[in-house]
Scaffold this motif. Structure first.
Motif, short mmCIF file in Angstrom:
data_model
loop_
_atom_site.label_atom_id
_atom_site.label_comp_id
_atom_site.label_asym_id
_atom_site.label_seq_id
_atom_site.Cartn_x
_atom_site.Cartn_y
_atom_site.Cartn_z
N MET A 137 0.84 -1.19 0.00
CA MET A 137 0.00 0.00 0.00
C MET A 137 0.88 1.25 0.00
O MET A 137 1.90 1.30 0.67
N SER A 138 0.49 2.25 -0.75
CA SER A 138 1.25 3.49 -0.85
C SER A 138 0.91 4.42 0.32
O SER A 138 -0.22 4.46 0.80
N ASN A 139 1.93 5.17 0.75
CA ASN A 139 1.71 6.19 1.78
C ASN A 139 0.83 7.31 1.26
O ASN A 139 0.08 7.91 2.01
N TYR A 140 0.96 7.61 -0.05
CA TYR A 140 0.24 8.71 -0.68
C TYR A 140 -0.35 8.22 -2.00
O TYR A 140 0.19 7.34 -2.63
N ASP A 141 -1.43 8.86 -2.42
CA ASP A 141 -1.95 8.61 -3.76
C ASP A 141 -1.11 9.35 -4.79
O ASP A 141 -0.91 8.87 -5.90
N LEU A 142 -0.63 10.52 -4.39
CA LEU A 142 0.12 11.40 -5.29
C LEU A 142 1.16 12.18 -4.51
O LEU A 142 0.88 12.64 -3.40
N ILE A 143 2.34 12.32 -5.09
CA ILE A 143 3.35 13.24 -4.56
C ILE A 143 3.67 14.24 -5.66
O ILE A 143 3.95 13.86 -6.80
N ILE A 144 3.58 15.51 -5.32
CA ILE A 144 4.03 16.57 -6.22
C ILE A 144 5.41 16.97 -5.72
O ILE A 144 5.54 17.48 -4.60
N GLN A 145 6.43 16.68 -6.52
CA GLN A 145 7.81 16.92 -6.11
C GLN A 145 8.32 18.25 -6.65
O GLN A 145 7.87 18.72 -7.69
N ASN A 146 9.28 18.83 -5.94
CA ASN A 146 10.05 20.00 -6.41
C ASN A 146 9.20 21.24 -6.63
O ASN A 146 9.49 22.04 -7.51
N GLY A 147 8.16 21.41 -5.83
CA GLY A 147 7.32 22.59 -5.97
C GLY A 147 7.82 23.74 -5.11
O GLY A 147 8.64 23.57 -4.22
N THR A 148 7.33 24.93 -5.40
CA THR A 148 7.55 26.08 -4.54
C THR A 148 6.25 26.30 -3.78
O THR A 148 5.21 26.52 -4.38
N VAL A 149 6.32 26.19 -2.47
CA VAL A 149 5.14 26.32 -1.62
C VAL A 149 5.15 27.70 -0.98
O VAL A 149 6.14 28.10 -0.39
N ALA A 150 4.04 28.42 -1.11
CA ALA A 150 3.91 29.75 -0.51
C ALA A 150 2.83 29.71 0.56
O ALA A 150 1.68 29.34 0.27
N THR A 151 3.19 30.03 1.78
CA THR A 151 2.22 30.13 2.87
C THR A 151 2.17 31.60 3.29
O THR A 151 2.89 32.44 2.76
N ALA A 152 1.35 31.91 4.26
CA ALA A 152 1.27 33.29 4.76
C ALA A 152 2.59 33.72 5.39
O ALA A 152 2.91 34.91 5.42
N GLN A 171 0.95 15.86 3.84
CA GLN A 171 2.35 16.07 4.22
C GLN A 171 2.98 17.07 3.28
O GLN A 171 2.76 17.02 2.07
N ILE A 172 3.75 17.98 3.84
CA ILE A 172 4.60 18.88 3.07
C ILE A 172 5.99 18.71 3.63
O ILE A 172 6.19 18.88 4.84
N GLY A 173 6.94 18.31 2.80
CA GLY A 173 8.27 18.06 3.31
C GLY A 173 9.28 17.86 2.19
O GLY A 173 9.01 18.17 1.03
N GLN A 174 10.42 17.33 2.53
CA GLN A 174 11.51 17.11 1.60
C GLN A 174 11.64 15.62 1.29
O GLN A 174 11.48 14.78 2.17
N SER A 175 11.90 15.30 0.04
CA SER A 175 12.20 13.93 -0.40
C SER A 175 11.13 12.92 0.00
O SER A 175 11.44 11.83 0.48
N LEU A 176 9.86 13.27 -0.20
CA LEU A 176 8.79 12.33 0.09
C LEU A 176 8.84 11.18 -0.92
O LEU A 176 9.21 11.37 -2.07
N SER A 177 8.44 10.00 -0.49
CA SER A 177 8.39 8.84 -1.38
C SER A 177 7.24 7.95 -0.96
O SER A 177 6.64 8.15 0.09
N GLY A 178 6.94 6.96 -1.78
CA GLY A 178 5.89 6.01 -1.46
C GLY A 178 4.53 6.38 -2.01
O GLY A 178 3.52 6.18 -1.35
N ALA A 179 4.51 6.92 -3.23
CA ALA A 179 3.23 7.31 -3.85
C ALA A 179 2.90 6.40 -5.02
O ALA A 179 3.78 5.88 -5.70
N ALA A 180 1.61 6.24 -5.26
CA ALA A 180 1.15 5.51 -6.43
C ALA A 180 1.50 6.28 -7.70
O ALA A 180 1.74 5.69 -8.75
N ARG A 181 1.55 7.62 -7.61
CA ARG A 181 1.84 8.48 -8.76
C ARG A 181 2.66 9.68 -8.30
O ARG A 181 2.44 10.19 -7.21
N THR A 182 3.58 10.13 -9.14
CA THR A 182 4.42 11.28 -8.82
C THR A 182 4.43 12.25 -9.98
O THR A 182 4.52 11.86 -11.14
#
Length: 70
Positions: free
Chosen positions: A1-16, A33-44
């Motif tokens: 089983m995957s940890n995530y359905d989807l991982i969007i890698q190498n994005g620029t995230v803007a918060t307040a 999850q928002i973090g570095q080097s996430l893995s374990g997705a069905a799709r990336t």
């Protein structure tokens, strides 16, 4: 089983409070999850050069000034 359905890698995230490079882990249609080097997705997806804006729990492309030209 995957940890995530989807991982969007190498994005620029803007918060307040900050703008930073990160991966975004999505499960059941929600950001879990928002973090570095996430893995374990069905799709990336590689979002290098893109910009993601987290607003009220949604994630979408935006032309935030800190992201530079779209």
């Amino acid at each position: 089983m995957s940890n995530y359905d989807l991982i969007i890698q190498n994005g620029t995230v803007a918060t307040a409070a900050d703008v930073f490079q990160a991966d975004i882990g999505i499960k059941d249609g929600k950001i879990v999850q928002i973090g570095q080097s996430l893995s374990g997705a069905a799709r990336t997806i590689d979002a290098w050069g893109g910009c993601r804006h987290r607003d009220l729990g949604s994630s979408h492309r935006t032309d935030h000034p800190s992201c530079g030209p779209a």
